[in-house]
Design a protein around this motif. Structure first.
Motif, mmCIF file in Angstrom:
data_model
loop_
_atom_site.group_PDB
_atom_site.id
_atom_site.type_symbol
_atom_site.label_atom_id
_atom_site.label_comp_id
_atom_site.label_asym_id
_atom_site.label_seq_id
_atom_site.Cartn_x
_atom_site.Cartn_y
_atom_site.Cartn_z
ATOM 1 N N UNK A 121 10.989 -2.094 16.143
ATOM 2 C CA UNK A 121 10.100 -1.688 17.142
ATOM 3 C C UNK A 121 9.443 -3.007 17.908
ATOM 4 N N UNK A 122 9.156 -4.159 16.835
ATOM 5 C CA UNK A 122 8.352 -5.098 17.558
ATOM 6 C C UNK A 122 6.741 -4.837 17.185
ATOM 7 N N UNK A 123 6.583 -3.677 16.686
ATOM 8 C CA UNK A 123 5.046 -3.497 16.402
ATOM 9 C C UNK A 123 4.492 -4.208 15.356
ATOM 10 N N UNK A 124 3.516 -4.174 14.990
ATOM 11 C CA UNK A 124 2.528 -4.857 14.090
ATOM 12 C C UNK A 124 2.316 -4.104 12.976
ATOM 13 N N UNK A 125 3.050 -4.450 11.741
ATOM 14 C CA UNK A 125 2.799 -3.604 10.431
ATOM 15 C C UNK A 125 1.720 -4.273 9.687
ATOM 16 N N UNK A 126 0.824 -3.127 9.316
ATOM 17 C CA UNK A 126 -0.249 -3.675 8.446
ATOM 18 C C UNK A 126 -0.248 -2.916 7.087
ATOM 19 N N UNK A 127 0.011 -3.783 6.060
ATOM 20 C CA UNK A 127 0.286 -3.213 4.632
ATOM 21 C C UNK A 127 -0.994 -3.426 3.970
ATOM 22 N N UNK A 128 -1.222 -2.251 3.161
ATOM 23 C CA UNK A 128 -2.652 -2.124 2.504
ATOM 24 C C UNK A 128 -2.283 -1.995 1.255
ATOM 25 N N UNK A 129 -2.606 -2.806 -0.087
ATOM 26 C CA UNK A 129 -2.461 -2.792 -1.137
ATOM 27 C C UNK A 129 -2.840 -1.591 -2.007
ATOM 28 N N UNK A 130 -1.625 -1.079 -2.846
ATOM 29 C CA UNK A 130 -2.324 0.115 -3.600
ATOM 30 C C UNK A 130 -3.398 -0.432 -4.365
ATOM 31 N N UNK A 131 -4.019 0.609 -5.169
ATOM 32 C CA UNK A 131 -5.080 0.379 -5.951
ATOM 33 C C UNK A 131 -4.706 0.171 -7.210
ATOM 34 N N UNK A 132 -5.557 -0.250 -8.196
ATOM 35 C CA UNK A 132 -5.310 -0.767 -9.558
ATOM 36 C C UNK A 132 -4.374 0.197 -10.452
ATOM 37 N N UNK A 133 -4.308 1.601 -10.208
ATOM 38 C CA UNK A 133 -3.514 2.768 -10.391
ATOM 39 C C UNK A 133 -2.307 2.840 -9.736
ATOM 40 N N UNK A 134 -1.949 1.938 -9.092
ATOM 41 C CA UNK A 134 -0.743 2.139 -8.101
ATOM 42 C C UNK A 134 -0.822 3.311 -7.143
ATOM 43 N N UNK A 135 -1.958 3.668 -6.720
ATOM 44 C CA UNK A 135 -1.972 4.649 -5.861
ATOM 45 C C UNK A 135 -2.464 4.178 -4.276
ATOM 46 N N UNK A 136 -2.210 5.052 -3.374
ATOM 47 C CA UNK A 136 -2.780 4.539 -2.017
ATOM 48 C C UNK A 136 -4.372 4.493 -2.148
ATOM 49 N N UNK A 137 -4.607 3.224 -1.284
ATOM 50 C CA UNK A 137 -6.221 3.145 -1.216
ATOM 51 C C UNK A 137 -6.570 3.686 0.176
ATOM 52 N N UNK A 138 -7.064 5.054 0.569
ATOM 53 C CA UNK A 138 -7.099 5.497 1.693
ATOM 54 C C UNK A 138 -8.223 5.141 2.345
ATOM 55 N N UNK A 139 -9.297 4.680 1.688
ATOM 56 C CA UNK A 139 -10.441 4.109 2.435
ATOM 57 C C UNK A 139 -10.096 2.627 2.973
ATOM 58 N N UNK A 140 -9.445 1.901 2.185
ATOM 59 C CA UNK A 140 -8.879 0.648 2.891
ATOM 60 C C UNK A 140 -7.921 0.882 3.869
#
Ligand SMILES: Cc1ncc(COP(=O)(O)O)c(C=O)c1O
Length: 360
Positions: A121-140
């Motif tokens: 699409x040409x949109x900007x992707x923002x990748x948020x690193x997983x936390x230390x337990x390999x889970x989504x960091x939803x706050x981040x």
């Protein structure tokens, strides 16, 4: 003069596929999180019956399948998008929502198709690193949402790390996302997740018109070869948008027929969930015996760092030479890790034995 292609062709990543397709002999194909068990005879027969009508296009409205899913999930049929695999709905969502200047937020490492959405699409992707337990960091992830954000994707359980977040955290996250942002909750592995009943997330749709839940027949239902999945949408507008950007007739007649029949056999789904759990525990015990601690899996695959991360290519090659195909972490955003699908008991034993010989 060479042909000229659109700039997106250079940007779109190539999907990592296993080299095992088409090989002769008994290989353990543990690279694509498929079911190791074929569909039950009733489902195969439903697909076979559809073959007699192959001179006609399939029902473009997917009416029978949508009605069945509407009854199952208690979601109106006009808010159910069917796809040629759930990936089809995912890519159509990217097509319908994203464009240059728009932003897309997702966790990383996560499903390897998400980068395709920004590239196409040409949109900007923002990748948020997983936390230390390999889970989504939803706050981040929340902190990355701006006025330009059009789409946020949460993969639960997450591919490739197999981890899941509790429904309470997902629910609080969806409530905190502004209404102008679409949220895709990719639940390809929902049925395997022991932390929640698969219907719990569906109940969030009543409160959140910007939410879409993706499900698939490729995993627990064992229909990966037919390609059929769906999106349960919080609003009809989303469903009409993803239908509008795709070719007509995106789900084959055999796929629709098999999916309808598969939904009639929830007892078989439960059996498969139990079998996967039992086999996964065995597989995890085998890894622990080798001194390897996998991530906390809620899916039909496991994820772990190799004792010596630099040896990832050798280990993947060594496994393939022994007829065992797994997915290398390098292709999935974490060098030195492996993702391994839970197979049959025999396949899992073969994998553990082969890995043992390679990491000893
Ligand atoms: C997280 C996730 N979403 C979606 C899909 C796509 O599934 P489908 O076969 O329904 O396109 C996969 C398949 O591996 C997956 O892992």
């Amino acid at each position: 003069m060479p042909m000229e292609f659109a700039a997106k062709v250079r940007r779109i990543p190539v999907y990592p596929s296993a080299e095992a397709y088409g090989l002769d002999g008994p290989v353990a194909l543990l690279a694509s999180n498929e079911s190791p068990y074929p569909p039950i005879p009733a489902v195969q027969e439903a697909a076979a019956r559809a073959l007699a009508g192959l001179h006609r296009y399939p029902d473009p409205t997917n009416a029978a399948l949508r009605a069945k899913l509407a009854a199952r999930h208690d979601v109106p049929a006009n808010r159910i998008a069917i796809g040629n695999g759930s990936c089809d709905v995912l890519l159509a969502a990217g097509d319908a929502l994203l464009e240059p200047g728009a932003e897309l937020v997702y966790a990383w490492p996560s499903f390897s198709v998400y980068p395709h959405l920004e590239a196409a699409s040409g949109a900007t992707g923002i990748r948020v690193p997983l936390d230390g337990d390999h889970r989504h960091d939803l706050d981040a992830m929340l902190k990355e949402i701006t006025v330009a954000t059009r789409l946020v994707i949460v993969c639960n359980p997450n591919n490739p790390t197999s981890t899941a977040l509790p429904i309470e955290e997902i629910s609080a996250f969806v409530a905190a996302v502004p209404r102008h942002v679409a949220v895709i909750l990719d639940e390809a592995y929902a049925e395997f997740n022991m932390l929640q009943d698969p219907q719990e997330s569906v109940e969030l749709l009543a409160r959140h018109p910007n939410l879409v839940i993706l499900r698939t027949f490729s995993k627990i239902y064992g229909l990966a070869g037919l390609r059929v999945g769906y999106g349960l949408c919080g609003s009809e507008r989303f469903r009409t948008a993803v239908d509008q950007v795709r070719q007509p007739f995106f789900c084959s007649a055999a796929a629709q027929a098999a999916a309808v029949e598969a939904l009639n056999h929830q007892d078989e789904v439960s059996r498969r969930v139990e079998r996967n759990l039992a086999e996964r525990l065995e597989l995890e015990a085998g890894l622990q015996h080798l001194g390897i601690e996998p991530a906390d899996s809620q899916a039909n695959f496991v994820w772990f760092d190799l004792p010596d991360p630099d040896r990832e290519p050798d280990v993947v090659r060594g496994l393939a030479e022994r007829g065992v195909f797994v997915r290398a972490g390098t292709a999935l955003g974490r060098a030195g890790a492996l993702r391994v699908t839970v197979g049959t008991a025999g396949e899992n034993e073969r994998f553990v034995e082969a890995l043992g010989a390679l990491v000893a």
